[in-house]
Design a protein around this motif. Structure first.
Motif, PDB file in Angstrom:
ATOM      1  N   MET A  27      47.913  57.792  29.707  1.00  0.00           N
ATOM      2  CA  MET A  27      48.518  59.079  30.506  1.00  0.00           C
ATOM      3  C   MET A  27      47.418  59.926  31.028  1.00  0.00           C
ATOM      4  O   MET A  27      47.498  60.870  31.881  1.00  0.00           O
ATOM      5  N   ALA A  28      45.915  59.508  30.895  1.00  0.00           N
ATOM      6  CA  ALA A  28      44.850  60.014  31.515  1.00  0.00           C
ATOM      7  C   ALA A  28      43.969  58.962  31.562  1.00  0.00           C
ATOM      8  O   ALA A  28      43.867  58.017  30.978  1.00  0.00           O
ATOM      9  N   ASP A  29      42.818  59.322  32.490  1.00  0.00           N
ATOM     10  CA  ASP A  29      41.743  58.215  32.736  1.00  0.00           C
ATOM     11  C   ASP A  29      40.594  58.530  31.755  1.00  0.00           C
ATOM     12  O   ASP A  29      40.732  59.535  31.024  1.00  0.00           O
ATOM     13  N   VAL A  30      39.527  57.926  31.802  1.00  0.00           N
ATOM     14  CA  VAL A  30      38.594  57.837  30.777  1.00  0.00           C
ATOM     15  C   VAL A  30      37.796  59.301  30.851  1.00  0.00           C
ATOM     16  O   VAL A  30      37.141  59.586  29.783  1.00  0.00           O
ATOM     17  N   THR A  31      38.057  60.007  32.153  1.00  0.00           N
ATOM     18  CA  THR A  31      37.292  61.335  31.874  1.00  0.00           C
ATOM     19  C   THR A  31      38.233  62.459  31.628  1.00  0.00           C
ATOM     20  O   THR A  31      37.892  63.627  31.561  1.00  0.00           O
ATOM     21  N   GLY A  32      39.410  62.069  31.330  1.00  0.00           N
ATOM     22  CA  GLY A  32      40.584  62.981  30.565  1.00  0.00           C
ATOM     23  C   GLY A  32      41.123  63.619  31.736  1.00  0.00           C
ATOM     24  O   GLY A  32      42.460  64.488  31.497  1.00  0.00           O
ATOM     25  N   LYS A  33      41.080  63.257  32.907  1.00  0.00           N
ATOM     26  CA  LYS A  33      42.186  63.622  34.014  1.00  0.00           C
ATOM     27  C   LYS A  33      43.392  62.828  34.005  1.00  0.00           C
ATOM     28  O   LYS A  33      43.600  61.658  33.873  1.00  0.00           O
TER      29      LYS A  33
ATOM     30  N   TYR B 172      46.685  64.292  24.629  1.00  0.00           N
ATOM     31  CA  TYR B 172      46.398  62.852  24.541  1.00  0.00           C
ATOM     32  C   TYR B 172      46.472  62.177  25.761  1.00  0.00           C
ATOM     33  O   TYR B 172      46.814  62.683  26.946  1.00  0.00           O
ATOM     34  N   SER B 173      45.358  61.099  25.614  1.00  0.00           N
ATOM     35  CA  SER B 173      45.218  60.195  26.894  1.00  0.00           C
ATOM     36  C   SER B 173      46.228  58.832  26.965  1.00  0.00           C
ATOM     37  O   SER B 173      46.256  58.494  27.929  1.00  0.00           O
ATOM     38  N   ASN B 174      47.178  58.913  25.942  1.00  0.00           N
ATOM     39  CA  ASN B 174      48.045  57.686  25.938  1.00  0.00           C
ATOM     40  C   ASN B 174      49.395  58.402  25.342  1.00  0.00           C
ATOM     41  O   ASN B 174      49.618  59.579  24.939  1.00  0.00           O
ATOM     42  N   LEU B 175      50.288  57.512  25.055  1.00  0.00           N
ATOM     43  CA  LEU B 175      51.700  57.929  24.976  1.00  0.00           C
ATOM     44  C   LEU B 175      52.304  56.755  24.320  1.00  0.00           C
ATOM     45  O   LEU B 175      52.274  55.565  24.903  1.00  0.00           O
ATOM     46  N   PHE B 176      52.686  56.828  23.069  1.00  0.00           N
ATOM     47  CA  PHE B 176      53.618  55.627  22.414  1.00  0.00           C
ATOM     48  C   PHE B 176      54.981  55.928  22.620  1.00  0.00           C
ATOM     49  O   PHE B 176      55.560  57.230  22.051  1.00  0.00           O
ATOM     50  N   LEU B 177      56.008  55.056  22.981  1.00  0.00           N
ATOM     51  CA  LEU B 177      57.401  55.263  22.921  1.00  0.00           C
ATOM     52  C   LEU B 177      58.084  54.187  22.234  1.00  0.00           C
ATOM     53  O   LEU B 177      57.673  53.184  22.298  1.00  0.00           O
TER      54      LEU B 177
ATOM     55  N   ASN C 283      60.508  57.611  33.453  1.00  0.00           N
ATOM     56  CA  ASN C 283      59.720  58.582  34.096  1.00  0.00           C
ATOM     57  C   ASN C 283      59.495  59.952  33.391  1.00  0.00           C
ATOM     58  O   ASN C 283      60.436  60.652  32.401  1.00  0.00           O
ATOM     59  N   LEU C 284      58.350  60.519  33.282  1.00  0.00           N
ATOM     60  CA  LEU C 284      57.820  61.602  32.416  1.00  0.00           C
ATOM     61  C   LEU C 284      57.217  62.574  33.146  1.00  0.00           C
ATOM     62  O   LEU C 284      56.209  62.078  34.033  1.00  0.00           O
ATOM     63  N   ARG C 285      57.296  63.785  32.970  1.00  0.00           N
ATOM     64  CA  ARG C 285      56.464  64.757  33.620  1.00  0.00           C
ATOM     65  C   ARG C 285      55.823  65.534  32.453  1.00  0.00           C
ATOM     66  O   ARG C 285      56.525  65.863  31.441  1.00  0.00           O
ATOM     67  N   ASN C 286      54.643  65.665  32.641  1.00  0.00           N
ATOM     68  CA  ASN C 286      53.630  66.381  31.391  1.00  0.00           C
ATOM     69  C   ASN C 286      52.876  67.566  32.068  1.00  0.00           C
ATOM     70  O   ASN C 286      53.022  67.514  33.371  1.00  0.00           O
ATOM     71  N   ASN C 287      52.723  68.280  31.459  1.00  0.00           N
ATOM     72  CA  ASN C 287      51.897  69.466  31.803  1.00  0.00           C
ATOM     73  C   ASN C 287      50.644  69.427  31.019  1.00  0.00           C
ATOM     74  O   ASN C 287      50.208  68.680  30.338  1.00  0.00           O
TER      75      ASN C 287
END
Length: 161
Positions: free
Chosen positions: A93-99, A68-73, A59-63
């Protein structure tokens, strides 16, 4: 007045009767909403059931400061018998529109990311789960030193239905 009392009674019963299917659920707040590349977040939890199937989530909370639109862990699961499993994971972490994806009405979005699905822990005992960020900018070898915009990292274990 009587209708209000009956309504409140039903709401109270609903809240009390809701049973969590969570075996473990913990969050760790990151200082200054920043995740240093060497900061491995660690969760230690007991497993008392080596038969039932479980879903594991990161579980991640971001502001809004997350760029970035993705996240590597990189994850590491340590078993009571000494076995270790390491995985490299990528999440959107985001859709193609950046949301931003995830739940939440404010600037903070909560993401429940599948880590493992329908697994059975082989033995009972104390397990340790570690996770660290492994983000890099395109074309660069060195990882991002401080990943801004991640406020909390959590780990959740749920019983399957």
């Amino acid at each position: 007045m009587r209708n209000k009392i009956v309504f409140l009674f039903f709401i109270a019963m609903l809240v009390v009767s809701c049973k969590s299917n969570s075996d473990f659920d913990e969050y760790i707040a990151l200082p200054n909403s920043s995740w240093h590349k060497t900061n491995a977040i660690q969760f230690t939890f007991p497993i008392n059931d080596s038969i039932g199937k479980k879903h594991l989530f990161i579980n991640l909370r971001n502001n809004k400061d997350y760029e970035y639109s993705n996240l590597f862990l990189i994850t590491q699961m340590n078993f009571p018998d000494g076995q270790v499993i390491v995985d490299t994971l990528e999440y959107d972490m985001a859709d193609v529109t950046g949301k931003f994806l995830g739940q939440g009405f404010s600037d903070i979005k909560e993401n429940k990311l599948f880590y493992k699905e329908n697994i059975t822990f082989p033995t009972t005992g104390e397990y340790t789960f570690k996770v660290r960020q492994a983000m890099r900018k395109n074309g660069e070898i060195e990882g991002i030193e401080e990943l801004e915009g991640i406020t909390h990292v959590g780990f959740r274990i749920e019983k399957t239905q």
